[in-house]
Write an enzyme that holds these catalytic residues in place. Sequence first.
Site, short mmCIF file in Angstrom:
data_model
loop_
_atom_site.label_atom_id
_atom_site.label_comp_id
_atom_site.label_asym_id
_atom_site.label_seq_id
_atom_site.Cartn_x
_atom_site.Cartn_y
_atom_site.Cartn_z
N SER A 122 0.81 -1.09 -0.05
CA SER A 122 -0.13 -0.07 0.16
C SER A 122 1.15 1.04 0.11
O SER A 122 0.34 2.30 -0.13
CB SER A 122 -1.06 -0.03 1.11
OG SER A 122 -0.13 -0.13 2.31
N HIS A 143 -4.07 -4.43 -4.99
CA HIS A 143 -4.01 -3.85 -3.51
C HIS A 143 -5.54 -4.25 -2.98
O HIS A 143 -6.46 -3.76 -3.34
CB HIS A 143 -3.68 -2.36 -3.56
CG HIS A 143 -3.90 -1.80 -2.29
ND1 HIS A 143 -4.62 -0.26 -2.14
CD2 HIS A 143 -3.46 -2.13 -1.00
CE1 HIS A 143 -4.45 -0.18 -0.75
NE2 HIS A 143 -3.61 -1.16 -0.14
N GLU A 155 -7.43 -2.56 -6.09
CA GLU A 155 -6.77 -1.84 -6.92
C GLU A 155 -5.74 -2.63 -7.67
O GLU A 155 -4.84 -3.15 -7.22
CB GLU A 155 -6.12 -0.48 -6.04
CG GLU A 155 -7.24 0.29 -5.74
CD GLU A 155 -6.39 1.40 -4.67
OE1 GLU A 155 -7.30 2.35 -4.55
OE2 GLU A 155 -5.59 0.92 -3.99
N ASN A 193 -6.55 5.05 -0.80
CA ASN A 193 -5.71 5.66 0.45
C ASN A 193 -5.32 7.12 0.16
O ASN A 193 -5.42 7.98 1.20
CB ASN A 193 -4.33 4.78 0.69
CG ASN A 193 -4.86 3.53 1.49
OD1 ASN A 193 -5.81 3.47 2.10
ND2 ASN A 193 -3.84 2.75 1.56
N1 3HC Z 1 -12.90 -10.62 8.84
C1 3HC Z 1 -14.03 -11.20 8.14
N2 3HC Z 1 -15.28 -10.87 8.12
C2 3HC Z 1 -15.49 -9.62 8.76
C3 3HC Z 1 -14.61 -9.06 9.51
C4 3HC Z 1 -13.18 -9.53 9.48
N3 3HC Z 1 -12.44 -8.84 10.07
N4 3HC Z 1 -15.11 -7.91 10.12
C5 3HC Z 1 -16.59 -8.10 9.91
N5 3HC Z 1 -16.82 -9.10 8.83
C6 3HC Z 1 -18.03 -9.38 8.28
C7 3HC Z 1 -19.03 -10.00 9.39
O1 3HC Z 1 -18.81 -11.25 9.70
C8 3HC Z 1 -20.36 -9.75 8.64
O2 3HC Z 1 -20.57 -10.65 7.81
P1 3HC Z 1 -22.05 -11.14 7.37
O3 3HC Z 1 -22.70 -10.00 6.79
O4 3HC Z 1 -21.65 -12.15 6.46
O5 3HC Z 1 -22.68 -11.41 8.66
C9 3HC Z 1 -19.98 -8.39 7.95
O6 3HC Z 1 -18.68 -8.48 7.99
C10 3HC Z 1 -20.59 -7.22 8.56
O7 3HC Z 1 -19.78 -7.26 9.99
P2 3HC Z 1 -20.63 -6.65 11.37
O8 3HC Z 1 -21.93 -6.94 11.05
O9 3HC Z 1 -20.04 -7.14 12.65
O10 3HC Z 1 -20.11 -5.36 11.30
P3 3HC Z 1 -20.31 -3.93 10.58
O11 3HC Z 1 -21.71 -3.93 9.75
O12 3HC Z 1 -19.95 -2.98 11.02
O13 3HC Z 1 -19.11 -4.18 9.44
C11 3HC Z 1 -16.90 -3.62 8.72
C12 3HC Z 1 -17.76 -4.38 9.86
C13 3HC Z 1 -17.07 -4.68 7.37
C14 3HC Z 1 -15.73 -3.89 9.05
C15 3HC Z 1 -17.55 -2.25 8.29
O14 3HC Z 1 -17.52 -1.61 9.36
C16 3HC Z 1 -16.61 -1.59 7.13
O15 3HC Z 1 -16.72 -1.89 6.04
N6 3HC Z 1 -15.83 -0.84 7.41
C17 3HC Z 1 -14.82 0.09 6.83
C18 3HC Z 1 -13.73 -0.66 6.37
C19 3HC Z 1 -12.91 -0.04 5.37
O16 3HC Z 1 -13.07 1.12 5.10
N7 3HC Z 1 -11.84 -0.65 4.96
C20 3HC Z 1 -10.67 -0.20 4.27
C21 3HC Z 1 -9.58 0.20 5.26
S1 3HC Z 1 -8.29 0.97 4.33
C22 3HC Z 1 -7.44 -0.23 3.58
O17 3HC Z 1 -7.77 -1.46 4.08
C23 3HC Z 1 -6.19 -0.07 2.79
C24 3HC Z 1 -4.96 -0.30 3.42
O18 3HC Z 1 -3.98 -0.18 2.44
C25 3HC Z 1 -4.49 0.44 4.58
#
Ligand code: 3HC
Length: 289
Positions: A122, A143, A155, A193
């Site tokens: 990243s 990515h 990406e 990002n």
């Molecule tokens: N691993 C696998 N599955 C997961 C998980 C994990 N760590 N966390 C949550 N899930 C699954 C749950 O099991 C659930 O599945 P289901 O719909 O089949 O039941 C689903 O995701 C939704 O989870 P929750 O109901 O527990 O909680 P939320 O609805 O709050 O979702 C989230 C959790 C998916 C993490 C959501 O909050 C989200 O999308 N957050 C934003 C994440 C984001 O922006 N990520 C990008 C970060 S930047 C990046 O990664 C780039 C890097 O280079 C830094």
Amino acid sequence: MKVDDIKTIGVCGAGTMGAGIVQLAAQSGFNVKVIDVQEAFIQRGMSIITKNLGRLLSKERISQADHDAIMGRISASTDATVMADADFVIEAILEEVEAKKALFAQLEAVCRPDVVFATNTSSISVTQLAGVSARPDRIVGMHFFNPVPVMKLVEIIPALQTKAEAVDLTIELTKKLGRTPVPCKDTPSFIVNRILVPMIIDAVRVYDSGVATAADIDTAMKLGANLPMGPLELADFVGLDIVYHIGNMLFEYTKEARFNPPDLLRNMVQAGWLGRKTGKGFYDYAERT
Ligand code: 3HC
């Protein structure tokens, strides 16, 4: 090589991203070989996968037979020579050029010459990584986003040296993994990002200037901008060290003040308050773990 020729995917690195990629690939029907440098790292990665698949099983999203078949497709090792069986390799090891260079050398010694090495970097230029590999035309940025089993975007970043067929293969494989590929030029932080990190940095500034509490900033952004997580909660989720590192890199590259991480973020990183992974960031996770 055609995408249908890919039967076994090699994943290097069993950290959060690596484990997520292993799970996704195995769930998508591929055999997966995962390597890491220490048995303890492999154990940790496998425990993330076991926990996630256990959750899917308990929610009846997958059957016991699916669960067992997915687990049966994954094999883990600390020995890089197992990558000889891989038809496509994705590296998700630590973000250090020298470490990636050493890994490429190991892979080059055992992998077939037509095997593409995708990098989940990243923060390092894909062109720079291609430059430290003996097969620069087969290095592609791929990515993924955290949590990999949930996030639909990948990406796709060609290095300057990458052959079009390696990029096309990576795009086709991304689709077979059920993900949406978005091609992007090799520029610092690519697309997401580059837009997301300054938003998080701005949220830290808003918090630091006492406009509202962390919880209220996150609630406002969740309900007012329809985000799944507020920016400070997301910073804790991604890791404050990662946000800080990406912000610094973007600032160095663009010299635009908006990317420059504020003192509060730097101090929190120096204090070891990195978010969820250390139990403290903008929120306290000690009670939740
Ligand atoms: N691993 C696998 N599955 C997961 C998980 C994990 N760590 N966390 C949550 N899930 C699954 C749950 O099991 C659930 O599945 P289901 O719909 O089949 O039941 C689903 O995701 C939704 O989870 P929750 O109901 O527990 O909680 P939320 O609805 O709050 O979702 C989230 C959790 C998916 C993490 C959501 O909050 C989200 O999308 N957050 C934003 C994440 C984001 O922006 N990520 C990008 C970060 S930047 C990046 O990664 C780039 C890097 O280079 C830094």
